[in-house]
Design a protein around this motif. Structure first.
Motif, PDB file in Angstrom:
ATOM      1  N   SER A  69       1.044  -1.383  -0.028  1.00 37.57           N
ATOM      2  CA  SER A  69       0.105   0.055   0.073  1.00 37.57           C
ATOM      3  C   SER A  69       0.832   1.045  -0.101  1.00 37.57           C
ATOM      4  O   SER A  69       1.829   1.406   0.807  1.00 37.57           O
ATOM      5  CB  SER A  69      -0.873  -0.028   1.078  1.00 37.57           C
ATOM      6  OG  SER A  69      -1.561   1.489   1.226  1.00 37.57           O
ATOM      7  N   LEU A  70       0.690   2.153  -0.981  1.00 37.44           N
ATOM      8  CA  LEU A  70       1.494   3.300  -1.016  1.00 37.44           C
ATOM      9  C   LEU A  70       0.679   4.612  -0.672  1.00 37.44           C
ATOM     10  O   LEU A  70       1.076   5.795  -0.707  1.00 37.44           O
ATOM     11  CB  LEU A  70       1.945   3.457  -2.627  1.00 37.44           C
ATOM     12  CG  LEU A  70       2.848   2.429  -3.092  1.00 37.44           C
ATOM     13  CD1 LEU A  70       3.013   2.653  -4.489  1.00 37.44           C
ATOM     14  CD2 LEU A  70       4.179   2.570  -2.525  1.00 37.44           C
ATOM     15  N   THR A  71      -0.492   4.375  -0.005  1.00 34.60           N
ATOM     16  CA  THR A  71      -1.455   5.196   0.328  1.00 34.60           C
ATOM     17  C   THR A  71      -1.751   5.201   1.889  1.00 34.60           C
ATOM     18  O   THR A  71      -2.618   5.735   2.418  1.00 34.60           O
ATOM     19  CB  THR A  71      -2.672   5.317  -0.503  1.00 34.60           C
ATOM     20  OG1 THR A  71      -3.264   4.311  -0.397  1.00 34.60           O
ATOM     21  CG2 THR A  71      -2.366   5.891  -1.812  1.00 34.60           C
ATOM     22  N   ASP A  72      -1.176   4.339   2.663  1.00 34.49           N
ATOM     23  CA  ASP A  72      -1.481   4.162   4.032  1.00 34.49           C
ATOM     24  C   ASP A  72      -0.781   5.465   4.880  1.00 34.49           C
ATOM     25  O   ASP A  72      -0.094   6.202   4.333  1.00 34.49           O
ATOM     26  CB  ASP A  72      -0.784   2.935   4.644  1.00 34.49           C
ATOM     27  CG  ASP A  72       0.733   2.757   4.716  1.00 34.49           C
ATOM     28  OD1 ASP A  72       1.237   3.505   4.354  1.00 34.49           O
ATOM     29  OD2 ASP A  72       1.037   1.484   4.985  1.00 34.49           O
ATOM     30  N   ALA A  74       1.271   5.826   7.290  1.00 36.25           N
ATOM     31  CA  ALA A  74       2.601   5.801   7.285  1.00 36.25           C
ATOM     32  C   ALA A  74       3.421   6.412   6.255  1.00 36.25           C
ATOM     33  O   ALA A  74       4.359   7.037   6.289  1.00 36.25           O
ATOM     34  CB  ALA A  74       3.353   4.325   7.683  1.00 36.25           C
ATOM     35  N   THR A  75       3.017   5.918   4.996  1.00 36.69           N
ATOM     36  CA  THR A  75       3.397   6.434   3.690  1.00 36.69           C
ATOM     37  C   THR A  75       3.399   7.916   3.882  1.00 36.69           C
ATOM     38  O   THR A  75       4.195   8.870   3.383  1.00 36.69           O
ATOM     39  CB  THR A  75       2.887   5.808   2.437  1.00 36.69           C
ATOM     40  OG1 THR A  75       3.115   4.347   2.634  1.00 36.69           O
ATOM     41  CG2 THR A  75       3.548   6.497   1.357  1.00 36.69           C
ATOM     42  N   MET A  76       1.947   8.424   3.949  1.00 38.48           N
ATOM     43  CA  MET A  76       1.539   9.866   3.857  1.00 38.48           C
ATOM     44  C   MET A  76       2.328  10.837   4.715  1.00 38.48           C
ATOM     45  O   MET A  76       2.361  11.885   4.668  1.00 38.48           O
ATOM     46  CB  MET A  76      -0.089   9.729   3.835  1.00 38.48           C
ATOM     47  CG  MET A  76      -0.738   9.187   2.813  1.00 38.48           C
ATOM     48  SD  MET A  76      -0.300  10.064   1.237  1.00 38.48           S
ATOM     49  CE  MET A  76       0.156   8.510   0.282  1.00 38.48           C
ATOM     50  N   ASN A  77       2.606  10.142   5.947  1.00 37.46           N
ATOM     51  CA  ASN A  77       3.315  10.815   7.050  1.00 37.46           C
ATOM     52  C   ASN A  77       4.776  10.923   6.706  1.00 37.46           C
ATOM     53  O   ASN A  77       5.272  11.553   7.663  1.00 37.46           O
ATOM     54  CB  ASN A  77       2.754  10.336   8.311  1.00 37.46           C
ATOM     55  CG  ASN A  77       1.244  10.792   8.524  1.00 37.46           C
ATOM     56  OD1 ASN A  77       0.824  11.802   8.193  1.00 37.46           O
ATOM     57  ND2 ASN A  77       0.573   9.958   9.337  1.00 37.46           N
ATOM     58  N   ARG A  78       5.190  10.162   6.073  1.00 33.90           N
ATOM     59  CA  ARG A  78       6.629   9.935   5.803  1.00 33.90           C
ATOM     60  C   ARG A  78       7.502  11.199   5.208  1.00 33.90           C
ATOM     61  O   ARG A  78       6.895  11.986   4.604  1.00 33.90           O
ATOM     62  CB  ARG A  78       7.067   8.856   4.986  1.00 33.90           C
ATOM     63  CG  ARG A  78       8.477   8.435   5.047  1.00 33.90           C
ATOM     64  CD  ARG A  78       8.401   7.091   4.038  1.00 33.90           C
ATOM     65  NE  ARG A  78       9.874   6.653   3.711  1.00 33.90           N
ATOM     66  CZ  ARG A  78      10.431   5.645   4.255  1.00 33.90           C
ATOM     67  NH1 ARG A  78       9.683   4.722   4.913  1.00 33.90           N
ATOM     68  NH2 ARG A  78      11.594   5.349   4.137  1.00 33.90           N
ATOM     69  N   ASP A  79       8.438  11.547   6.135  1.00 30.81           N
ATOM     70  CA  ASP A  79       9.474  12.634   5.749  1.00 30.81           C
ATOM     71  C   ASP A  79      10.670  12.383   5.380  1.00 30.81           C
ATOM     72  O   ASP A  79      11.338  11.864   6.414  1.00 30.81           O
ATOM     73  CB  ASP A  79       9.223  13.963   6.830  1.00 30.81           C
ATOM     74  CG  ASP A  79       9.613  15.099   6.310  1.00 30.81           C
ATOM     75  OD1 ASP A  79       9.807  15.456   5.351  1.00 30.81           O
ATOM     76  OD2 ASP A  79      10.051  16.146   7.302  1.00 30.81           O
ATOM     77  N   PRO A  80      11.288  12.619   4.355  1.00 32.10           N
ATOM     78  CA  PRO A  80      10.942  13.143   3.079  1.00 32.10           C
ATOM     79  C   PRO A  80       9.848  12.224   2.566  1.00 32.10           C
ATOM     80  O   PRO A  80       9.937  10.777   2.946  1.00 32.10           O
ATOM     81  CB  PRO A  80      11.991  13.469   2.237  1.00 32.10           C
ATOM     82  CG  PRO A  80      13.052  12.467   2.684  1.00 32.10           C
ATOM     83  CD  PRO A  80      12.673  12.088   4.213  1.00 32.10           C
ATOM     84  N   SER A  90      10.562   4.099  -6.220  1.00 34.59           N
ATOM     85  CA  SER A  90      11.085   2.856  -6.559  1.00 34.59           C
ATOM     86  C   SER A  90      11.970   2.257  -5.163  1.00 34.59           C
ATOM     87  O   SER A  90      11.806   1.331  -4.970  1.00 34.59           O
ATOM     88  CB  SER A  90      11.834   2.794  -7.705  1.00 34.59           C
ATOM     89  OG  SER A  90      13.072   3.591  -7.608  1.00 34.59           O
ATOM     90  N   ASP A  91      12.699   3.424  -4.674  1.00 34.26           N
ATOM     91  CA  ASP A  91      13.197   3.021  -3.380  1.00 34.26           C
ATOM     92  C   ASP A  91      12.329   2.680  -2.269  1.00 34.26           C
ATOM     93  O   ASP A  91      12.619   1.446  -1.550  1.00 34.26           O
ATOM     94  CB  ASP A  91      14.278   4.024  -2.683  1.00 34.26           C
ATOM     95  CG  ASP A  91      15.304   4.572  -3.510  1.00 34.26           C
ATOM     96  OD1 ASP A  91      15.737   3.272  -4.112  1.00 34.26           O
ATOM     97  OD2 ASP A  91      15.709   5.503  -3.561  1.00 34.26           O
ATOM     98  N   TYR A  92      11.128   3.255  -2.252  1.00 31.41           N
ATOM     99  CA  TYR A  92      10.177   3.044  -1.004  1.00 31.41           C
ATOM    100  C   TYR A  92       9.510   1.715  -1.387  1.00 31.41           C
ATOM    101  O   TYR A  92       9.371   0.857  -0.527  1.00 31.41           O
ATOM    102  CB  TYR A  92       9.253   4.076  -1.120  1.00 31.41           C
ATOM    103  CG  TYR A  92       8.205   3.991   0.067  1.00 31.41           C
ATOM    104  CD1 TYR A  92       8.806   3.650   1.402  1.00 31.41           C
ATOM    105  CD2 TYR A  92       7.073   3.760  -0.194  1.00 31.41           C
ATOM    106  CE1 TYR A  92       7.884   3.706   2.390  1.00 31.41           C
ATOM    107  CE2 TYR A  92       6.130   3.451   0.833  1.00 31.41           C
ATOM    108  CZ  TYR A  92       6.732   3.465   2.060  1.00 31.41           C
ATOM    109  OH  TYR A  92       5.725   3.565   3.265  1.00 31.41           O
TER     110      TYR A  92
END
Length: 101
Positions: A69-72, A74-80, A90-92
């Protein structure tokens, strides 16, 4: 089965190329690792980004059997943000794939 960085980048770039097919010629973006996906310098709009995310998630699932899931949250709050460009996305993807490994 996890995914390699090269293959993850191929998937993201293929999704960008697919998105270009749906856009007017004046809206099409460069299909390259440094293509900006999100933020002030984004080369795609939010609807195209959503379509790209769905395409990438499906391609990873088809290839590896892993549901990412690229929209959870954790992803949305990730910085950067992993959506800065095609390369960081692609790294993620590799990171998520290895975590499910």
């Amino acid at each position: 089965m996890s995914i390699t960085k090269d293959r993850a980048l191929e998937i993201v770039l293929a999704a960008l190329a697919s998105a270009n097919e749906e856009l007017d010629a004046s809206e099409q973006v460069t299909v390259a690792p440094d293509t900006q996906l999100f933020g002030a310098d984004a080369q795609i709009n939010s609807l195209t980004l959503v379509s790209l995310i769905v395409d990438v998630e499906q391609a990873v699932d088809d290839e590896t059997g892993q549901s990412i899931s690229l929209t959870d949250e954790a992803t949305m709050n990730r910085d950067p943000s992993p959506f800065r460009n095609a390369d960081t996305l692609s790294d993620y993807i590799v990171e998520l794939s290895n975590a499910r490994g």
